[in-house]
Design a protein around this motif. Sequence first.
Motif, PDB file in Angstrom:
ATOM      1  N   ILE A  41       0.861  -1.185  -0.026  1.00  0.00           N
ATOM      2  CA  ILE A  41      -0.080   0.295  -0.068  1.00  0.00           C
ATOM      3  C   ILE A  41       0.978   1.331   0.004  1.00  0.00           C
ATOM      4  O   ILE A  41       0.772   2.242  -0.800  1.00  0.00           O
ATOM      5  CB  ILE A  41      -1.002   0.052   1.098  1.00  0.00           C
ATOM      6  CG1 ILE A  41      -1.949  -1.068   1.157  1.00  0.00           C
ATOM      7  CG2 ILE A  41      -1.676   1.351   1.510  1.00  0.00           C
ATOM      8  CD1 ILE A  41      -2.804  -1.366   2.376  1.00  0.00           C
ATOM      9  N   TRP A 239      -6.326   5.359  10.081  1.00  0.00           N
ATOM     10  CA  TRP A 239      -6.075   5.109   8.595  1.00  0.00           C
ATOM     11  C   TRP A 239      -7.015   6.356   7.735  1.00  0.00           C
ATOM     12  O   TRP A 239      -6.798   6.702   6.665  1.00  0.00           O
ATOM     13  CB  TRP A 239      -6.809   3.654   8.295  1.00  0.00           C
ATOM     14  CG  TRP A 239      -5.770   2.707   8.542  1.00  0.00           C
ATOM     15  CD1 TRP A 239      -4.411   2.632   8.542  1.00  0.00           C
ATOM     16  CD2 TRP A 239      -6.134   1.316   8.947  1.00  0.00           C
ATOM     17  NE1 TRP A 239      -3.806   1.580   8.996  1.00  0.00           N
ATOM     18  CE2 TRP A 239      -4.740   0.641   9.275  1.00  0.00           C
ATOM     19  CE3 TRP A 239      -7.358   0.607   9.044  1.00  0.00           C
ATOM     20  CZ2 TRP A 239      -4.808  -0.747   9.557  1.00  0.00           C
ATOM     21  CZ3 TRP A 239      -7.222  -0.814   9.522  1.00  0.00           C
ATOM     22  CH2 TRP A 239      -6.002  -1.338   9.708  1.00  0.00           C
ATOM     23  N   GLY A 252     -10.296   4.463  -1.989  1.00  0.00           N
ATOM     24  CA  GLY A 252      -9.395   4.033  -0.958  1.00  0.00           C
ATOM     25  C   GLY A 252     -10.361   4.133   0.224  1.00  0.00           C
ATOM     26  O   GLY A 252     -10.158   3.454   1.370  1.00  0.00           O
ATOM     27  N   GLY A 255     -12.277   1.166   0.935  1.00  0.00           N
ATOM     28  CA  GLY A 255     -11.427   0.011   1.427  1.00  0.00           C
ATOM     29  C   GLY A 255     -11.261   0.090   3.041  1.00  0.00           C
ATOM     30  O   GLY A 255     -11.280  -0.673   3.699  1.00  0.00           O
ATOM     31  N   ILE A 256     -11.126   1.456   3.527  1.00  0.00           N
ATOM     32  CA  ILE A 256     -11.205   1.814   4.809  1.00  0.00           C
ATOM     33  C   ILE A 256     -12.390   1.309   5.560  1.00  0.00           C
ATOM     34  O   ILE A 256     -12.297   0.750   6.692  1.00  0.00           O
ATOM     35  CB  ILE A 256     -10.689   3.255   5.072  1.00  0.00           C
ATOM     36  CG1 ILE A 256      -9.227   3.424   4.692  1.00  0.00           C
ATOM     37  CG2 ILE A 256     -10.644   3.513   6.729  1.00  0.00           C
ATOM     38  CD1 ILE A 256      -9.008   5.003   4.712  1.00  0.00           C
ATOM     39  N   SER A 259     -12.470  -2.168   5.854  1.00  0.00           N
ATOM     40  CA  SER A 259     -11.449  -2.854   6.815  1.00  0.00           C
ATOM     41  C   SER A 259     -12.075  -2.403   8.335  1.00  0.00           C
ATOM     42  O   SER A 259     -12.114  -3.323   9.163  1.00  0.00           O
ATOM     43  CB  SER A 259     -10.107  -1.997   6.715  1.00  0.00           C
ATOM     44  OG  SER A 259      -9.650  -2.301   5.560  1.00  0.00           O
ATOM     45  N   LEU A 292      -7.670  -3.786   1.667  1.00  0.00           N
ATOM     46  CA  LEU A 292      -7.473  -2.355   1.428  1.00  0.00           C
ATOM     47  C   LEU A 292      -6.449  -2.097   0.455  1.00  0.00           C
ATOM     48  O   LEU A 292      -6.573  -1.092  -0.086  1.00  0.00           O
ATOM     49  CB  LEU A 292      -6.893  -1.989   3.048  1.00  0.00           C
ATOM     50  CG  LEU A 292      -6.553  -0.362   3.152  1.00  0.00           C
ATOM     51  CD1 LEU A 292      -7.624   0.565   2.651  1.00  0.00           C
ATOM     52  CD2 LEU A 292      -5.855  -0.354   4.313  1.00  0.00           C
ATOM     53  N   CYS A 295      -8.427  -1.764  -2.888  1.00  0.00           N
ATOM     54  CA  CYS A 295      -8.880  -0.409  -3.206  1.00  0.00           C
ATOM     55  C   CYS A 295      -7.905   0.492  -3.257  1.00  0.00           C
ATOM     56  O   CYS A 295      -8.268   1.436  -4.035  1.00  0.00           O
ATOM     57  CB  CYS A 295      -9.717  -0.383  -1.835  1.00  0.00           C
ATOM     58  SG  CYS A 295     -11.089  -1.448  -1.583  1.00  0.00           S
TER      59      CYS A 295
END
Length: 305
Positions: A41, A239, A252, A255-256, A259, A292, A295
């Motif tokens: 990442i 994050w 993104g 993705g968070i 997560s 993550l 993404c």
Amino acid sequence: MSNLQECKTKSQKCKIASAFANFSELVMLGHTIFSASFILIAMCVASIEVNASVWAGWRVFFLCVIALISARNFAMGFNRLCDKDIDSRNDRTKRRPSVDGRISVRAMIIFCVVNAAIFIITGYFINTLAFALSVPFLVILGGYSLMKRVSSLAHIVLGISLGLAPIAGVIAIEGAITLWCVLLALGVVFWVAGFDILYSLQDLQVDKREGLFSVPSRFGVIGALRISRVFHVLAVGFWCAFAYVADIGAAGWVGIALSAGMLIYEQYLVHRDFANIPRAFFTTNGYLGFVLLACIVIDGLMRTI
């Protein structure tokens, strides 16, 4: 004679395969995915900043892979070496290769030294800052094995150890440490510390008997569960800060959010039944980093193509 040579060759191959399997089990090689996703990442985001592309090139990729594996091998090997006696008195760990005689103390010491040397040499070939920080990084990686004997902050030290991965990824590409990579790393610190507290619930009685300073042994089961939840909230918070500072796009942020959902699910599994700890630890956390990563890559491709 040819049959004898063939038998010897097969025997040697079996010994090599057996040794590889034993050392792979020693360091739990498959768990490299926990830190691998976050170094990727960081490399992806850094490469976008430097190269306007999610891909930084094969050279830096392979050097980072070697650094990651050698660093983790050193950390796990050193931990197994330090914990050999304790592991022998724990039903969950007494069948590890470091305990049951499959790997000798001498072999573990050589394994640690060789991997430490590989990590330092790899740092030299990456860049000046990577080389300068290689030894301090190794000191931190070895610190977890000693810290749990004196402080319940050992979970944080383990988190810092894995949090070094994204910092290393940025150093490899930018030759510097950026604010966003520190925020990403802090998220990793609290993510790892949170799930390590849950994992250590399995050894609560052993930790008390051996005088080890885990969060469960000091604060009890309820306290450990609460602290783990706070740590995971902090992980998601850092994050989010990383995504804001690094100007991450919608993919993104998705993705968070995913997560965060996976961490909630992990906490639910453990709260429901401690028998779910292995599934929560290995499966949920294993997928989280790569969800993550996927993404972040998608977001980077959308911004650079």
